[in-house]
Design a protein around this motif. Structure first.
Motif, PDB file in Angstrom:
ATOM      1  N   CYS A 327     -22.612  20.008 -14.866  1.00  0.00           N
ATOM      2  CA  CYS A 327     -21.193  20.311 -15.134  1.00  0.00           C
ATOM      3  C   CYS A 327     -20.271  19.127 -14.844  1.00  0.00           C
ATOM      4  O   CYS A 327     -19.407  18.782 -15.654  1.00  0.00           O
ATOM      5  N   VAL A 328     -20.437  18.508 -13.669  1.00  0.00           N
ATOM      6  CA  VAL A 328     -19.540  17.417 -13.276  1.00  0.00           C
ATOM      7  C   VAL A 328     -19.697  16.229 -14.225  1.00  0.00           C
ATOM      8  O   VAL A 328     -18.710  15.642 -14.684  1.00  0.00           O
ATOM      9  N   ALA A 329     -20.941  15.877 -14.543  1.00  0.00           N
ATOM     10  CA  ALA A 329     -21.185  14.744 -15.447  1.00  0.00           C
ATOM     11  C   ALA A 329     -20.608  15.021 -16.830  1.00  0.00           C
ATOM     12  O   ALA A 329     -20.000  14.141 -17.454  1.00  0.00           O
ATOM     13  N   ARG A 330     -20.776  16.250 -17.321  1.00  0.00           N
ATOM     14  CA  ARG A 330     -20.214  16.591 -18.632  1.00  0.00           C
ATOM     15  C   ARG A 330     -18.687  16.551 -18.597  1.00  0.00           C
ATOM     16  O   ARG A 330     -18.043  16.186 -19.578  1.00  0.00           O
ATOM     17  N   GLY A 331     -18.114  16.920 -17.434  1.00  0.00           N
ATOM     18  CA  GLY A 331     -16.664  16.834 -17.285  1.00  0.00           C
ATOM     19  C   GLY A 331     -16.159  15.405 -17.346  1.00  0.00           C
ATOM     20  O   GLY A 331     -15.128  15.125 -17.966  1.00  0.00           O
ATOM     21  N   THR A 332     -16.900  14.473 -16.735  1.00  0.00           N
ATOM     22  CA  THR A 332     -16.495  13.057 -16.800  1.00  0.00           C
ATOM     23  C   THR A 332     -16.595  12.545 -18.236  1.00  0.00           C
ATOM     24  O   THR A 332     -15.802  11.701 -18.653  1.00  0.00           O
ATOM     25  N   ALA A 333     -17.562  13.066 -18.997  1.00  0.00           N
ATOM     26  CA  ALA A 333     -17.701  12.651 -20.399  1.00  0.00           C
ATOM     27  C   ALA A 333     -16.491  13.104 -21.214  1.00  0.00           C
ATOM     28  O   ALA A 333     -16.004  12.370 -22.082  1.00  0.00           O
ATOM     29  N   VAL A 334     -15.973  14.302 -20.917  1.00  0.00           N
ATOM     30  CA  VAL A 334     -14.770  14.787 -21.605  1.00  0.00           C
ATOM     31  C   VAL A 334     -13.578  13.899 -21.257  1.00  0.00           C
ATOM     32  O   VAL A 334     -12.753  13.567 -22.113  1.00  0.00           O
ATOM     33  N   PHE A 335     -13.492  13.489 -19.976  1.00  0.00           N
ATOM     34  CA  PHE A 335     -12.423  12.562 -19.585  1.00  0.00           C
ATOM     35  C   PHE A 335     -12.510  11.265 -20.381  1.00  0.00           C
ATOM     36  O   PHE A 335     -11.492  10.713 -20.802  1.00  0.00           O
ATOM     37  N   LEU A 336     -13.725  10.774 -20.571  1.00  0.00           N
ATOM     38  CA  LEU A 336     -13.898   9.532 -21.330  1.00  0.00           C
ATOM     39  C   LEU A 336     -13.381   9.684 -22.757  1.00  0.00           C
ATOM     40  O   LEU A 336     -12.748   8.785 -23.303  1.00  0.00           O
ATOM     41  N   GLU A 337     -13.655  10.837 -23.356  1.00  0.00           N
ATOM     42  CA  GLU A 337     -13.228  11.065 -24.737  1.00  0.00           C
ATOM     43  C   GLU A 337     -11.709  11.193 -24.855  1.00  0.00           C
ATOM     44  O   GLU A 337     -11.144  10.989 -25.927  1.00  0.00           O
ATOM     45  N   ASN A 338     -11.060  11.564 -23.734  1.00  0.00           N
ATOM     46  CA  ASN A 338      -9.597  11.730 -23.742  1.00  0.00           C
ATOM     47  C   ASN A 338      -8.937  10.776 -22.746  1.00  0.00           C
ATOM     48  O   ASN A 338      -7.941  11.125 -22.117  1.00  0.00           O
ATOM     49  N   LEU A 339      -9.508   9.584 -22.595  1.00  0.00           N
ATOM     50  CA  LEU A 339      -9.075   8.667 -21.545  1.00  0.00           C
ATOM     51  C   LEU A 339      -7.615   8.260 -21.685  1.00  0.00           C
ATOM     52  O   LEU A 339      -6.880   8.213 -20.691  1.00  0.00           O
TER      53      LEU A 339
END
Length: 352
Positions: A327-339
């Protein structure tokens, strides 16, 4: 500066890192999770020199835990979610970043990195994470609190004007947070989590059977027969270790009932942390949670019956997130997509 970062972004891979006490996960923008390895490093004893030319990290190093000769030391450089060994953490991050970024990084430009950190760590501990990542090869480091990353990874309506509650049980910390409108309304970071469950099992084996077992054996017992409440058929498992009286190797059979009893103290600490957080919630947020319930994330969420115990204690619906480990890693990936949209809310080592 923004245009320069966009240009540099063409020559490197942006990545999100869940820097966990037990496991480190790396997600790459557009590709999802590309690396999931234990947070363990093997070094020459008395030095910080990583074995095998700096590659004895992750799975290779975990296989050595508890089995090393006198000349080698297998180290877990994070404790309770924070860095306990600065240089070893740097070596571990460098290995993981290069492993993910190496092939794409033909221009020698470091990646932008989003790292999830516990909500309760100090400014000095945050700086240690930031500096380790920079020295390991990152170009820019953003820090995001773990409950936020876990909530986004679990697909909760994090940015909407409604309350979401996440309980992220990792290896070193349990993060309990109530969120609304893209920020944390109230939270608590408890340094009781998966490692404490393992330790409770090790202590039980010592007290009950005079048997010393290692961390990996305790973890295997927890995964295979551990539970927080009675669920389905009771199980048993053979545990091997060293007899504390004779000093000789020995094996015993342990049951899921006795392991459940051994885990009661750390499980109760996690449940009490959840109820304390709920007691501090604003009335309107509490009202939303009656409908929205509680979401469990992190490896600890996989402990059988934990959702039942928490539901009985709070009277609220408790659900386990899809693939809670990531969950946490996937959340950081979403942040990257909306940086570009999110970076103003993140802590960064570089003013944008």
């Amino acid at each position: 500066m923004a245009w320069l970062n966009r240009v540099l972004g063409f020559f490197s891979v942006d990545m999100g890192i869940d820097l966990g006490t037990c496991n480190t996960l790396v997600a790459v923008r557009g590709e999802g999770i590309v690396l999931n390895e234990p947070s363990v490093v093997a070094v020459k004893k008395g030095t910080n020199r990583v074995l095998n030319n700096g590659t004895a990290v992750g799975w290779k190093a975990k296989e050595m835990l508890g089995k090393t000769p006198g000349s080698i030391q297998a180290i877990r450089p994070l404790k309770d979610g924070v860095i306990s060994d600065f240089e070893i953490t740097e070596a571990m991050l460098k290995y993981f970043i290069q492993k993910v970024n190496g092939k794409a990084n033909f221009a020698g430009i470091g990646p932008r990195v989003v790292i999830a950190v516990p909500s309760g760590i100090t400014a000095v501990e945050k700086q240690a994470v930031e500096q380790s990542a920079m020295r390991a090869g990152a170009r820019i480091v953003y820090l995001v609190e773990e409950p936020i990353a876990a909530a986004i990874g679990a697909g909760l309506p994090f940015s909407e004007p409604t309350a979401s509650m996440i309980v992220d049980i990792g290896g070193g910390t349990t993060e309990v947070a109530i969120m609304s409108l893209a920020d944390i309304a109230t939270c608590e970071s408890l340094r009781v989590a998966g490692d404490d469950l393992d330790e409770a099992i090790m202590n039980h084996m010592k007290k009950t059977y005079n048997l010393m077992i290692g961390e990996q054996t305790a973890e295997r017992i927890k995964i295979e027969i551990g539970s927080a409440a009675p669920v389905g058929q009771e199980l048993s498992i053979e545990a091997r270790g060293r007899d504390m009286i004779s000093g000789l190797p020995r094996k015993v059979v342990v049951t899921s009932e006795e392991i459940r009893e051994a885990l009661q103290e750390p499980v109760n600490a996690i449940v009490e942390c959840c109820t304390r957080t709920l007691e501090r919630a604003e009335p309107e947020l509490a009202a939303d949670l009656v409908d929205n319930g509680i979401t469990l994330a992190g490896g600890g969420a996989l402990l059988r019956g934990l959702d039942i115990v928490l539901q009985n204690a709070t009277g609220m619906e408790v659900k386990i997130a899809d693939d809670p480990l990531t969950c946490v890693a996937r959340g950081t990936a979403v942040f990257l997509e909306n940086l570009e949209q999110w970076k103003d809310t993140l802590e960064s080592n570089l003013d944008q």
